[in-house]
Scaffold this motif. Structure first.
Motif, PDB file in Angstrom:
ATOM      1  N   MET A 182       0.852  -1.204   0.000  1.00  0.00           N
ATOM      2  CA  MET A 182       0.000   0.000   0.000  1.00  0.00           C
ATOM      3  C   MET A 182       0.887   1.254   0.000  1.00  0.00           C
ATOM      4  O   MET A 182       1.873   1.298   0.747  1.00  0.00           O
ATOM      5  N   PRO A 183       0.558   2.254  -0.797  1.00  0.00           N
ATOM      6  CA  PRO A 183       1.409   3.463  -0.844  1.00  0.00           C
ATOM      7  C   PRO A 183       1.473   4.173   0.504  1.00  0.00           C
ATOM      8  O   PRO A 183       0.535   4.113   1.291  1.00  0.00           O
ATOM      9  N   ASP A 184       2.594   4.852   0.725  1.00  0.00           N
ATOM     10  CA  ASP A 184       2.817   5.563   1.978  1.00  0.00           C
ATOM     11  C   ASP A 184       1.893   6.793   2.064  1.00  0.00           C
ATOM     12  O   ASP A 184       1.760   7.561   1.105  1.00  0.00           O
ATOM     13  N   GLU A 185       1.286   6.975   3.240  1.00  0.00           N
ATOM     14  CA  GLU A 185       0.307   8.065   3.401  1.00  0.00           C
ATOM     15  C   GLU A 185       0.934   9.447   3.196  1.00  0.00           C
ATOM     16  O   GLU A 185       0.326  10.335   2.594  1.00  0.00           O
ATOM     17  N   ALA A 186       2.167   9.603   3.691  1.00  0.00           N
ATOM     18  CA  ALA A 186       2.827  10.906   3.542  1.00  0.00           C
ATOM     19  C   ALA A 186       3.042  11.237   2.065  1.00  0.00           C
ATOM     20  O   ALA A 186       2.867  12.386   1.636  1.00  0.00           O
ATOM     21  N   VAL A 187       3.411  10.208   1.287  1.00  0.00           N
ATOM     22  CA  VAL A 187       3.641  10.428  -0.155  1.00  0.00           C
ATOM     23  C   VAL A 187       2.317  10.772  -0.845  1.00  0.00           C
ATOM     24  O   VAL A 187       2.271  11.649  -1.714  1.00  0.00           O
ATOM     25  N   ILE A 188       1.256  10.100  -0.411  1.00  0.00           N
ATOM     26  CA  ILE A 188      -0.060  10.387  -1.017  1.00  0.00           C
ATOM     27  C   ILE A 188      -0.457  11.845  -0.751  1.00  0.00           C
ATOM     28  O   ILE A 188      -0.936  12.544  -1.642  1.00  0.00           O
ATOM     29  N   ARG A 189      -0.233  12.292   0.480  1.00  0.00           N
ATOM     30  CA  ARG A 189      -0.560  13.693   0.808  1.00  0.00           C
ATOM     31  C   ARG A 189       0.233  14.654  -0.081  1.00  0.00           C
ATOM     32  O   ARG A 189      -0.300  15.632  -0.594  1.00  0.00           O
ATOM     33  N   GLN A 190       1.521  14.343  -0.233  1.00  0.00           N
ATOM     34  CA  GLN A 190       2.350  15.213  -1.088  1.00  0.00           C
ATOM     35  C   GLN A 190       1.842  15.196  -2.528  1.00  0.00           C
ATOM     36  O   GLN A 190       1.831  16.222  -3.214  1.00  0.00           O
ATOM     37  N   TYR A 191       1.410  14.015  -2.974  1.00  0.00           N
ATOM     38  CA  TYR A 191       0.889  13.874  -4.340  1.00  0.00           C
ATOM     39  C   TYR A 191      -0.345  14.767  -4.525  1.00  0.00           C
ATOM     40  O   TYR A 191      -0.460  15.496  -5.516  1.00  0.00           O
ATOM     41  N   LEU A 192      -1.232  14.709  -3.545  1.00  0.00           N
ATOM     42  CA  LEU A 192      -2.471  15.494  -3.647  1.00  0.00           C
ATOM     43  C   LEU A 192      -2.198  16.994  -3.585  1.00  0.00           C
ATOM     44  O   LEU A 192      -2.952  17.800  -4.136  1.00  0.00           O
ATOM     45  N   LEU A 193      -1.112  17.353  -2.914  1.00  0.00           N
ATOM     46  CA  LEU A 193      -0.759  18.776  -2.813  1.00  0.00           C
ATOM     47  C   LEU A 193       0.206  19.194  -3.927  1.00  0.00           C
ATOM     48  O   LEU A 193       0.692  20.324  -3.933  1.00  0.00           O
ATOM     49  N   GLY A 194       0.471  18.259  -4.858  1.00  0.00           N
ATOM     50  CA  GLY A 194       1.355  18.567  -5.985  1.00  0.00           C
ATOM     51  C   GLY A 194       2.799  18.774  -5.573  1.00  0.00           C
ATOM     52  O   GLY A 194       3.522  19.560  -6.187  1.00  0.00           O
ATOM     53  N   GLU A 195       3.232  18.061  -4.540  1.00  0.00           N
ATOM     54  CA  GLU A 195       4.594  18.263  -4.017  1.00  0.00           C
ATOM     55  C   GLU A 195       5.538  17.104  -4.305  1.00  0.00           C
ATOM     56  O   GLU A 195       6.675  17.129  -3.872  1.00  0.00           O
ATOM     57  N   THR A 196       5.050  16.070  -5.007  1.00  0.00           N
ATOM     58  CA  THR A 196       5.943  14.942  -5.325  1.00  0.00           C
ATOM     59  C   THR A 196       6.693  15.227  -6.624  1.00  0.00           C
ATOM     60  O   THR A 196       6.262  16.049  -7.436  1.00  0.00           O
ATOM     61  N   SER A 197       7.792  14.497  -6.804  1.00  0.00           N
ATOM     62  CA  SER A 197       8.478  14.565  -8.102  1.00  0.00           C
ATOM     63  C   SER A 197       7.626  13.789  -9.110  1.00  0.00           C
ATOM     64  O   SER A 197       6.732  13.014  -8.716  1.00  0.00           O
ATOM     65  N   GLU A 198       7.895  13.974 -10.398  1.00  0.00           N
ATOM     66  CA  GLU A 198       7.140  13.264 -11.432  1.00  0.00           C
ATOM     67  C   GLU A 198       7.321  11.753 -11.282  1.00  0.00           C
ATOM     68  O   GLU A 198       6.374  10.978 -11.477  1.00  0.00           O
ATOM     69  N   GLU A 199       8.527  11.320 -10.887  1.00  0.00           N
ATOM     70  CA  GLU A 199       8.795   9.881 -10.724  1.00  0.00           C
ATOM     71  C   GLU A 199       7.939   9.310  -9.589  1.00  0.00           C
ATOM     72  O   GLU A 199       7.358   8.236  -9.723  1.00  0.00           O
ATOM     73  N   GLU A 200       7.894  10.045  -8.471  1.00  0.00           N
ATOM     74  CA  GLU A 200       7.089   9.575  -7.329  1.00  0.00           C
ATOM     75  C   GLU A 200       5.610   9.531  -7.701  1.00  0.00           C
ATOM     76  O   GLU A 200       4.889   8.595  -7.339  1.00  0.00           O
ATOM     77  N   ALA A 201       5.180  10.553  -8.429  1.00  0.00           N
ATOM     78  CA  ALA A 201       3.758  10.609  -8.836  1.00  0.00           C
ATOM     79  C   ALA A 201       3.428   9.415  -9.717  1.00  0.00           C
ATOM     80  O   ALA A 201       2.401   8.746  -9.529  1.00  0.00           O
ATOM     81  N   GLN A 202       4.313   9.114 -10.659  1.00  0.00           N
ATOM     82  CA  GLN A 202       4.041   8.001 -11.581  1.00  0.00           C
ATOM     83  C   GLN A 202       4.048   6.660 -10.858  1.00  0.00           C
ATOM     84  O   GLN A 202       3.275   5.760 -11.189  1.00  0.00           O
ATOM     85  N   ALA A 203       4.939   6.524  -9.880  1.00  0.00           N
ATOM     86  CA  ALA A 203       4.991   5.270  -9.118  1.00  0.00           C
ATOM     87  C   ALA A 203       3.676   5.058  -8.362  1.00  0.00           C
ATOM     88  O   ALA A 203       3.124   3.951  -8.345  1.00  0.00           O
ATOM     89  N   LEU A 204       3.186   6.121  -7.772  1.00  0.00           N
ATOM     90  CA  LEU A 204       1.914   6.028  -7.045  1.00  0.00           C
ATOM     91  C   LEU A 204       0.774   5.717  -8.020  1.00  0.00           C
ATOM     92  O   LEU A 204      -0.097   4.880  -7.742  1.00  0.00           O
ATOM     93  N   GLU A 205       0.794   6.369  -9.163  1.00  0.00           N
ATOM     94  CA  GLU A 205      -0.265   6.134 -10.149  1.00  0.00           C
ATOM     95  C   GLU A 205      -0.234   4.702 -10.679  1.00  0.00           C
ATOM     96  O   GLU A 205      -1.281   4.081 -10.861  1.00  0.00           O
TER      97      GLU A 205
END
Lengths: 196, 231
Positions: free
Chosen positions: B1-24
């Motif tokens: 399951m994806p990490d909650e902190a990373v998900i929050r950053q994703y929703l706030l547009g704070e992840t790198s493109e690589e992190e965003a794609q991994a979550l997606e």
């Protein structure tokens, strides 16, 4: 925009050989695409998702695809770039929306509240009770405990409870969207499908 | 399951493109991951409404997440759900105590008549009042510390004394709801930015005040919450 029948049929067949399962897989893929565009900040996530599905259906006639959802993700990223380029040209129009006359906005807010009430009434009673009970747990120290108690009452794990509430919220949101499209005089929305 | 902190950053547009794609990739592959992102989003909305987002996250939420109409609509929906969920319980309590309340109202009414008869010719008007509230800049505000106005009966206006920060007079001030609806705008000519807002323009909810001064690069932001105590 709807996919061409041949490509669309091919997409369904690729998702699952059983037509019933294929339909639910298609709904799942579309929901994922809508969420993807929504979380990436597209202004019309549903339209972008449908555009992606249409392109996906077309591509399946041209190339052999092993992992359909992963392939859909790749197409969705391309569509997102195109959508974002288009939206940046309309950025100033969004600003105009923010300074709409207050009276009109207040009326719209009242209308939305009424729509929410109708949408909640359209949910099966158990689902509505669960959704409202989830939010009735409040914000303070009792929130976590309250939600744990709710999960036990519904024989769910805390994560399963969150997921169920999440899907209920999605349903209410879909209903609100359709109400907004109908206008202020929209009728009661009846939710299709099972209790989630 | 994806990490909650990373998900929050994703929703706030704070992840790198690589992190965003991994979550997606994770949520395209598994519906459980999609539900998890949705649940974290719901928690984020609740945290925002409860004033639990720290300064930078709150600012990011307002400038990035609330940029789209869909997200503003979602926030409004969750706020209404929270408010709606609280109402039935209160209503049940009201109904339970209704006979007692009716008797109390009757007693009070009799007392009011007696009181009025004792003071002939004296007029009792609700006292007009102006509340003053100091608003610190969002960037330096502590977690869960949203300045709150309690709109009690009789309050006619609110004076907002804004922390000056880097801004210089004359000031242009905009008050809007967090969903983006403009509520009030005006100017302040004095050395310190102070504005008076008619209470009638405010309804319960969360607001953002934007202050622009002479020659500023961008507006300074302040958070404000308005609540209406139940009578």
């Amino acid at each position: 925009m709807k996919p061409q029948p041949s490509g669309f049929d091919r997409l369904l067949a690729r998702l699952d050989p059983d037509p019933g399962c294929a339909a639910s897989e298609f709904a799942r893929l579309r929901r994922t695409l809508v969420k993807f565009f929504d979380w990436r900040g597209a202004f019309a996530p549903e339209d972008a998702a449908d555009e992606t599905l249409e392109r996906l259906a077309g591509k399946l006639e041209e190339v052999e695809v092993v992992d359909v959802p992963a392939f859909a993700h790749g197409i969705a990223r391309l569509v997102l770039h195109e959508v974002q380029r288009g939206e940046s040209r309309h950025a100033t129009l969004d600003g105009v929306e923010l300074v709409a006359p207050e009276k009109e906005e207040t009326a719209a807010a009242d209308g939305r509240l009424q729509h929410l009430r109708h949408c909640l009434e359209g949910l099966p009673r158990e689902s509505r009770d669960l959704l409202l009970a989830y939010y009735a747990t409040g914000d303070g120290a009792g929130k976590i405990e309250g939600r744990q108690r709710l999960a036990r009452k519904w024989s769910l794990s805390p994560n399963a409870l969150r997921s169920r509430v999440q899907r209920l919220r999605d349903r209410v949101e879909d209903c609100l969207r359709s109400k907004d499209a109908e206008g202020p005089e929209g009728g009661r929305h009846v939710f299709p499908g099972r209790l989630t | 399951m994806p990490d909650e902190a990373v998900i929050r950053q994703y929703l706030l547009g704070e992840t790198s493109e690589e992190e965003a794609q991994a979550l997606e990739r994770a949520y395209f592959a598994k519906e459980e991951a999609l539900d998890e992102v949705g649940a974290v989003e719901a928690d984020l909305l609740e945290d925002y409404l409860a004033g639990r987002l720290a300064g930078s996250s709150r600012q990011r939420f307002e400038t990035h997440y609330l940029r789209t109409p869909e997200h503003r609509r979602r926030l409004a929906m969750v706020r209404s759900l929270r408010a709606g969920a609280a109402t039935p319980l209160r209503m049940r309590k009201v109904l339970y105590f209704f006979p007692l309340a009716a008797a109390a109202i009757l007693v009070l009414a009799v007392l009011a008549v007696v009181w009025a008869l004792r003071l002939p010719g004296e007029t009792h008007l609700p006292q007009a009042s102006v509340l003053t509230l100091r608003l610190p800049l969002v960037a330096v505000r502590g977690e869960g510390d949203i300045p709150t106005v309690h709109l009690r009966p009789g309050v006619q206006a609110i004076d907002l004394a804004l922390e000056r920060g880097q801004a210089a007079p004359p000031y242009a001030i905009l008050l809007r709801t967090v969903e983006g609806r403009e509520v009030w705008q005006g100017r302040s000519q004095g050395e310190l930015p102070v504005i008076r807002i008619p209470a009638a323009r405010l309804s319960p909810g969360d607001y953002v005040v934007e202050l622009s001064g002479e020659g500023d690069a961008g507006p300074q932001r302040y958070a404000l919450r308005v609540v209406q105590p139940r009578e």
